[in-house]
Write a protein that holds these residues in place. Structure first.
Motif, mmCIF file in Angstrom:
data_model
loop_
_atom_site.group_PDB
_atom_site.id
_atom_site.type_symbol
_atom_site.label_atom_id
_atom_site.label_comp_id
_atom_site.label_asym_id
_atom_site.label_seq_id
_atom_site.Cartn_x
_atom_site.Cartn_y
_atom_site.Cartn_z
ATOM 1 N N GLY A 1 0.412 -1.212 0.040
ATOM 2 C CA GLY A 1 0.463 -0.391 0.546
ATOM 3 C C GLY A 1 0.898 1.182 -0.085
ATOM 4 N N CYS A 2 2.490 1.332 -0.067
ATOM 5 C CA CYS A 2 3.011 2.639 0.230
ATOM 6 C C CYS A 2 3.845 2.161 -1.257
ATOM 7 N N ARG A 3 3.912 3.779 -2.215
ATOM 8 C CA ARG A 3 4.405 3.011 -3.306
ATOM 9 C C ARG A 3 6.634 3.372 -2.756
ATOM 10 N N ALA A 4 6.657 3.562 -1.975
ATOM 11 C CA ALA A 4 8.024 4.495 -1.044
ATOM 12 C C ALA A 4 8.702 3.335 -0.728
ATOM 13 N N VAL A 5 7.749 1.439 -0.521
ATOM 14 C CA VAL A 5 8.778 0.625 0.589
ATOM 15 C C VAL A 5 8.570 -0.641 -0.460
ATOM 16 N N PRO A 6 10.483 -0.699 -0.658
ATOM 17 C CA PRO A 6 10.883 -2.253 -1.853
ATOM 18 C C PRO A 6 11.351 -2.699 -0.255
ATOM 19 N N ALA A 7 10.403 -3.625 -0.859
ATOM 20 C CA ALA A 7 10.900 -5.370 0.278
ATOM 21 C C ALA A 7 12.102 -5.514 0.147
ATOM 22 N N GLY A 8 12.888 -5.661 1.359
ATOM 23 C CA GLY A 8 13.611 -6.544 1.002
ATOM 24 C C GLY A 8 14.688 -6.715 2.571
ATOM 25 N N PRO A 9 15.729 -7.552 2.823
ATOM 26 C CA PRO A 9 16.324 -7.256 4.182
ATOM 27 C C PRO A 9 16.842 -6.156 4.076
ATOM 28 N N THR A 10 16.677 -6.381 5.787
ATOM 29 C CA THR A 10 16.864 -4.719 7.156
ATOM 30 C C THR A 10 17.876 -5.170 7.601
ATOM 31 N N ALA B 1 5.632 7.791 7.224
ATOM 32 C CA ALA B 1 6.745 8.641 6.567
ATOM 33 C C ALA B 1 6.103 9.260 5.248
ATOM 34 N N PHE B 2 6.148 8.155 4.793
ATOM 35 C CA PHE B 2 5.391 8.232 3.281
ATOM 36 C C PHE B 2 4.371 8.801 2.823
ATOM 37 N N SER B 3 3.542 8.691 3.373
ATOM 38 C CA SER B 3 2.082 8.160 3.428
ATOM 39 C C SER B 3 1.504 9.577 2.303
ATOM 40 N N ASP B 4 2.208 10.589 2.135
ATOM 41 C CA ASP B 4 1.266 11.530 1.637
ATOM 42 C C ASP B 4 -0.007 12.369 2.387
ATOM 43 N N GLY B 5 0.115 11.925 3.494
ATOM 44 C CA GLY B 5 -1.089 12.087 4.526
ATOM 45 C C GLY B 5 -2.053 11.627 3.844
ATOM 46 N N ARG B 6 -1.874 10.205 3.927
ATOM 47 C CA ARG B 6 -2.389 9.237 3.482
ATOM 48 C C ARG B 6 -3.032 8.093 4.475
ATOM 49 N N THR B 7 -4.442 7.765 4.689
ATOM 50 C CA THR B 7 -4.608 7.061 6.213
ATOM 51 C C THR B 7 -3.527 6.171 6.026
ATOM 52 N N ILE B 8 -2.822 5.379 6.504
ATOM 53 C CA ILE B 8 -1.962 3.822 6.451
ATOM 54 C C ILE B 8 -3.576 2.328 6.891
ATOM 55 N N ASP B 9 -3.638 1.870 5.601
ATOM 56 C CA ASP B 9 -4.597 0.319 6.320
ATOM 57 C C ASP B 9 -2.594 -1.023 6.542
ATOM 58 N N ALA B 10 -2.660 -1.012 8.116
ATOM 59 C CA ALA B 10 -1.837 -1.657 9.326
ATOM 60 C C ALA B 10 -1.958 -3.619 8.551
ATOM 61 N N THR B 11 -3.297 -3.232 8.390
ATOM 62 C CA THR B 11 -3.518 -4.925 8.197
ATOM 63 C C THR B 11 -3.295 -5.143 6.743
ATOM 64 N N GLN B 12 -3.453 -4.000 5.910
ATOM 65 C CA GLN B 12 -3.101 -4.722 4.452
ATOM 66 C C GLN B 12 -1.483 -5.038 4.363
ATOM 67 N N GLU B 13 -0.448 -4.196 4.940
ATOM 68 C CA GLU B 13 0.692 -3.657 5.286
ATOM 69 C C GLU B 13 1.663 -5.035 5.924
ATOM 70 N N MET B 14 0.252 -5.461 6.610
ATOM 71 C CA MET B 14 0.653 -6.998 7.707
ATOM 72 C C MET B 14 0.506 -8.013 6.223
ATOM 73 N N ILE B 15 -0.685 -8.284 5.687
ATOM 74 C CA ILE B 15 -1.047 -9.299 4.898
ATOM 75 C C ILE B 15 0.324 -9.499 3.919
ATOM 76 N N ALA B 16 0.642 -8.069 3.006
ATOM 77 C CA ALA B 16 1.790 -8.245 1.991
ATOM 78 C C ALA B 16 3.157 -9.046 2.126
#
Length: 631
Positions: A116-125, A357-372
């Motif tokens: 749900g966030c355009r600026a999140v490339p998933a990978g090792p941290t 931090a990079f949502s541009d004011g949009r509400t973040i769906d934490a549930t969807q981030e967990m699923i992703a």
């Protein structure tokens, strides 16, 4: 006489429940019941749900050439950052270098569909790599299974809506944990900076080992490492320069081009340092047969890093230990221990913080981030990767490169695949000190020392869980440190809930009868009921006037609270002292009435009702005026 406020529609008080005029707004109609399961499915599975759970369906129809160009630039730029970072992070996790790259492409492809966030490339941290090392101990099979189970836990949390668990990791605890992890990661790279062996799992154990073995340090490894750190920090500073920014006319075209070039230099600094030092290592091996500094080939079996994309396969559900004994699935789960819960929580906490931090004011769906992230980590485990998530460093690069959608992950993933397919043979010549420098120069800015001052100004008590988590994570295994910090924070929350504040006032009715008004500031739950009962009794016994408990702020209660109210009303009845409850919410009133005796539990909603209740109460005989109560 101190006037009491009257009941009105905007006061927040509710009239007593009236069966004759009961509202049916929330009663399902017979027609709704007749709709059956088909109507329920239609309500659940509609276009809105599709866009919510598969976000690509909402933005793909509006995708155009302008967005595509932005995603191409951002994806390639992030790819230049991801490749050296992944090699370095696998070193933190105690795994061969290719395993960092294995987790840097397939998760990006999955996040395009579900993220749900355009600026999140998933990978090792960095944080996930350190936790993987602490939990898996550098055993490849355990790290891959840990990734699989981490993804399942994240996916389960998303499906069950358990995102609220992340809220138990407060800001002070998160800051203390992040700062401690930063120091731990930097410490873990000292062995490569000085080419020495270091033992121990905690911060103190590692530094004791460092001081014991520092006399065995190489000469050229630290020289190369510190030179690389200086170069990386310098290029980072150059990338932040903006020419012509203070000019009244704005920057010229030439200044804009130079600014963009300097930004690109700062953004690609990791790739530049890794490539240059890799060429240097190759030259030493080609001309002298050996290198004066340790190379990445030392971490790989047989001195070679395998090339090519890994073949998808099931995660290992057993492995052979160093002593030739076999560990089955249950043994592996037992060995992974609390890391199965800590790593998903920390990965999700880091990812959701980045999304905000990079949502541009949009509400973040934490549930969807967990699923992703859950699906991404499960998918990565089939590619032999270890746990990962969203990385702040990559997100900053992606956002600064003008990313438009999550489709940029396609180009990042393709770059990683190309690197695995064609360039792994050259990774062998990258000096380990250079990768250590990449990590240390990035990790320096993760220490959140700047939060101490505002935390001290705002609420000094918050420093206790913050500093406590910081110290515990440095002295204990890091997963125990964060769990202890969360427990300490929960204890603070429970103590706060168990000690509600009260306002106590001596007031008069419109007829001039004095009464004691006690107003609690929150709901009544089992941790606080004994304290509330004791305090109300203490205030009431200091005088014999009637007592009114103002219940406007009591929006919920439980059985234990109802039992306490029953005992409180019985105590007042035995003392022949009137006790009334003002403005009780209907939901709370039904809980109290289920336990308390009706003749003892008296509720009113209008101020003039109090005069009628007092006039009808036989317990109120003429008496000497009580002395004023000291509030």
């Amino acid at each position: 006489m101190i006037p009491r406020r009257k009941h009105n529609a905007s006061s927040g008080s509710l009239p007593p429940p009236d069966d004759k005029h009961a509202s049916n707004d929330y009663i399902l109609s017979d027609g709704g019941a007749r709709d059956g399961w088909r109507a329920a499915l239609r309500r659940r599975f509609n276009r809105k749900t599709l866009h919510k759970r598969i976000p690509i369906t909402s933005w793909l129809p509006q995708y155009n050439a302008e967005k595509a160009i932005g995603d191409v630039i951002a994806g390639i730029t992030v790819g230049l950052t991801v490749i050296p970072q992944s090699l370095a992070y696998s070193n933190i996790a105690g795994l061969p270098p290719q395993y960092g790259l294995y987790g840097s492409f397939f998760g990006c492809f999955i996040y395009i569909l579900l993220g749900g966030c355009r600026a999140v490339p998933a990978g090792p941290t960095a944080i996930a790599s350190l936790l993987t090392w602490q939990v898996a101990g550098g055993v490849i099979e355990k790290a891959i299974l840990l990734n699989f189970l981490t993804g399942l836990v994240e996916l389960l949390m998303g499906v069950l809506g358990l995102g609220f668990l992340i809220n138990f990791v407060s800001g002070p605890v998160s800051s203390g944990f992040t700062s401690a992890v930063a120091l731990m990661i930097a410490t873990s790279q000292v062995k490569d900076m000085f080419a020495i062996s270091v033992t121990g799992t905690t911060f103190l154990q590692q530094w004791i080992s460092i001081f014991r073995n520092i006399h065995n340090a190489s000469l050229w490894d630290p020289v190369l490492g510190f030179v690389c750190i200086a170069l990386l920090l310098s290029m980072r500073k150059i990338g932040m320069i903006k020419l012509g920014e203070k000019s009244a006319e704005g920057p010229s075209t030439r200044q804009k081009v130079l600014t963009k070039c300097m930004w690109l230099l700062g953004t690609c600094r990791n790739a530049i340092v890794v490539v240059v030092t890799g060429v240097l290592g190759f030259w030493f091996v080609a001309t002298h047969g050996t290198s004066p500094v340790r190379l990445m080939a030392d971490n790989a079996p047989d001195g070679a890093i395998p090339s090519g994309v890994p073949i998808p396969q099931l995660p290992p559900f057993g492995y052979v230990r160093a002593d030739n004994s076999t560990a089955d699935f249950l043994d592996m789960v037992s060995e992974l221990g609390s890391g199965l819960l800590v790593i998903p929580l920390i990965v999700l906490l880091e990812d959701i913080a980045i999304c905000k931090a990079f949502s541009d004011g949009r509400t973040i769906d934490a549930t969807q981030e967990m699923i992703a992230l859950g699906v991404a980590n499960v998918g990565n485990s089939f590619m032999q990767a270890y746990p990962g998530g969203g990385s702040l460093a990559r997100s900053v690069v992606s956002n600064g490169s003008g990313v438009k959608t999550t489709f940029s992950g396609l180009y990042t993933g393709v770059m990683v695949i190309l690197a695995l397919q064609f360039f792994t043979q050259y990774f062998e010549f990258i000096p380990k000190a250079a990768l250590a420098a990449v990590i240390i120069s990035a990790i320096l800015f993760m220490v959140e020392y700047d939060v101490i001052k505002p935390m001290w100004r705002a609420k000094k008590l918050d420093l206790i869980p913050g500093v406590g988590t910081f110290v515990l994570c440095l002295t204990l295994p890091i997963e125990l440190g964060i769990l202890t910090g969360v427990v300490v924070n929960i204890i603070f929350i429970l103590y706060h809930a168990a000690r509600p504040k009260f306002s106590v006032e001596m007031l008069k009715t419109e007829q001039g009868v004095e009464y004691l008004m006690i107003t609690p500031d929150r709901c009544l739950m089992f941790p606080s009921v004994d304290y509330v009962r004791r305090l109300v009794t203490k205030c009431a016994t200091s005088s014999s006037v009637p007592v009114v408990i103002e219940c406007t702020h009591i929006y919920s209660a439980d059985y234990t609270a109802a039992k306490s109210i029953e005992q409180l009303t019985a105590d007042f009845h035995a003392r022949q002292q009137p006790l009334y409850f003002y403005n009780v919410k209907p939901s709370v009133c039904s809980i109290f009435e289920a336990v308390a005796k009706p003749e003892h539990f008296v509720v009113f909603y209008e101020d003039d009702e109090l005069d009628r209740l007092l006039a009808a109460d036989e317990r109120l005989a003429p008496r000497k005026q009580p002395p004023p109560l000291q509030a």
